[in-house]
Design a protein around this motif. Sequence first.
Motif, PDB file in Angstrom:
ATOM      1  N   VAL A 259       0.853  -1.192   0.000  1.00 28.53           N
ATOM      2  CA  VAL A 259       0.000   0.000   0.000  1.00 28.53           C
ATOM      3  C   VAL A 259       0.885   1.236   0.000  1.00 28.53           C
ATOM      4  O   VAL A 259       1.868   1.303   0.729  1.00 28.53           O
ATOM      5  CB  VAL A 259      -0.903   0.006   1.262  1.00 28.53           C
ATOM      6  N   LYS A 260       0.535   2.202  -0.832  1.00 26.96           N
ATOM      7  CA  LYS A 260       1.304   3.442  -0.923  1.00 26.96           C
ATOM      8  C   LYS A 260       0.372   4.569  -1.330  1.00 26.96           C
ATOM      9  O   LYS A 260      -0.698   4.321  -1.868  1.00 26.96           O
ATOM     10  CB  LYS A 260       2.399   3.237  -1.991  1.00 26.96           C
ATOM     11  N   GLU A 261       0.813   5.791  -1.149  1.00 27.70           N
ATOM     12  CA  GLU A 261       0.038   6.948  -1.594  1.00 27.70           C
ATOM     13  C   GLU A 261      -0.153   6.884  -3.115  1.00 27.70           C
ATOM     14  O   GLU A 261       0.761   6.499  -3.834  1.00 27.70           O
ATOM     15  CB  GLU A 261       0.835   8.202  -1.253  1.00 27.70           C
ATOM     16  N   THR A 262      -1.335   7.275  -3.585  1.00 24.10           N
ATOM     17  CA  THR A 262      -1.634   7.183  -5.010  1.00 24.10           C
ATOM     18  C   THR A 262      -1.714   8.558  -5.649  1.00 24.10           C
ATOM     19  O   THR A 262      -1.955   9.552  -4.963  1.00 24.10           O
ATOM     20  CB  THR A 262      -2.971   6.451  -5.231  1.00 24.10           C
TER      21      THR A 262
ATOM     22  N   ARG B 152      -9.289   7.518  -0.285  1.00 25.11           N
ATOM     23  CA  ARG B 152      -8.359   7.180   0.797  1.00 25.11           C
ATOM     24  C   ARG B 152      -6.932   7.609   0.519  1.00 25.11           C
ATOM     25  O   ARG B 152      -6.047   7.372   1.336  1.00 25.11           O
ATOM     26  CB  ARG B 152      -8.390   5.657   1.021  1.00 25.11           C
ATOM     27  N   ASN B 153      -6.705   8.210  -0.673  1.00 24.26           N
ATOM     28  CA  ASN B 153      -5.357   8.652  -1.071  1.00 24.26           C
ATOM     29  C   ASN B 153      -4.328   7.538  -1.085  1.00 24.26           C
ATOM     30  O   ASN B 153      -3.135   7.782  -1.000  1.00 24.26           O
ATOM     31  CB  ASN B 153      -4.854   9.774  -0.153  1.00 24.26           C
ATOM     32  N   LYS B 154      -4.808   6.318  -1.148  1.00 24.77           N
ATOM     33  CA  LYS B 154      -3.887   5.187  -1.151  1.00 24.77           C
ATOM     34  C   LYS B 154      -4.205   4.275  -2.321  1.00 24.77           C
ATOM     35  O   LYS B 154      -5.310   4.316  -2.865  1.00 24.77           O
ATOM     36  CB  LYS B 154      -4.030   4.382   0.153  1.00 24.77           C
TER      37      LYS B 154
ATOM     38  N   GLU C  16     -10.306  -3.901   3.033  1.00 26.39           N
ATOM     39  CA  GLU C  16      -8.897  -3.800   2.633  1.00 26.39           C
ATOM     40  C   GLU C  16      -8.325  -5.207   2.487  1.00 26.39           C
ATOM     41  O   GLU C  16      -8.742  -6.092   3.221  1.00 26.39           O
ATOM     42  CB  GLU C  16      -8.096  -3.024   3.691  1.00 26.39           C
TER      43      GLU C  16
ATOM     44  N   LEU D 131      -8.761  -0.722  -1.668  1.00 36.09           N
ATOM     45  CA  LEU D 131      -7.745   0.284  -1.998  1.00 36.09           C
ATOM     46  C   LEU D 131      -7.368   0.285  -3.478  1.00 36.09           C
ATOM     47  O   LEU D 131      -6.627   1.145  -3.937  1.00 36.09           O
ATOM     48  CB  LEU D 131      -6.486   0.052  -1.156  1.00 36.09           C
TER      49      LEU D 131
ATOM     50  N   GLU E  20       1.015   0.695 -10.111  1.00 39.85           N
ATOM     51  CA  GLU E  20      -0.215   0.640  -9.318  1.00 39.85           C
ATOM     52  C   GLU E  20      -1.205  -0.313  -9.989  1.00 39.85           C
ATOM     53  O   GLU E  20      -1.362  -0.316 -11.206  1.00 39.85           O
ATOM     54  CB  GLU E  20      -0.844   2.039  -9.168  1.00 39.85           C
TER      55      GLU E  20
END
Length: 160
Positions: free
Chosen positions: A6-9, A15-17, A67, A71, A99
């Motif tokens: 999981v990382k920032e998207t 959820r910004n992930k 999850e 995500l 991604e």
Amino acid sequence: MAKFFVKETNYLSQRNKGLFTSQTIYQGEEILKCTGKEFSLEEAIAKGELESNVLQVAEKGYIDFEEPGVLVNHSCNPNAGITKSLMLIAIRDISTGEEITFDYSTTMDEDYWTMKCSCGEKTCRKRVKDFKYVPKELQEKYLQLGIVQAFIEKKYKIPF
Ligand SMILES: [Zn+2]
């Protein structure tokens, strides 16, 4: 080892992930099983859920997407899709660090939610809507890949 992390998207995401691959995932490979508590459209609306949090699995049936599946962000030119057994699979080879995305329209036939999209793909539809509004050619591609939910698929003639 998990196939993803999981990382920032950079995508528009509540959820910004997002989920990113930690190894190459090859076409047809299973990525994760989509799970969550089942509920109705009415319950989803009453809870104030957004399309990005629920997954439509039947004409009137939804799951409260958990999850990590929840995500996975939408793309109008995705590298993954959800089979009728709710398995997220790669629809092309996905390189390490990419991604993971699927096209939310492949699970949408409800005349209720739409979602803004700015995925940046040349074929971006700008707004994610029900499968019936997806361009015909793309509908056929998704149907042939087997990544359209059964309650939608049955409305279309499969050419094989
Ligand atoms: Zn888009």
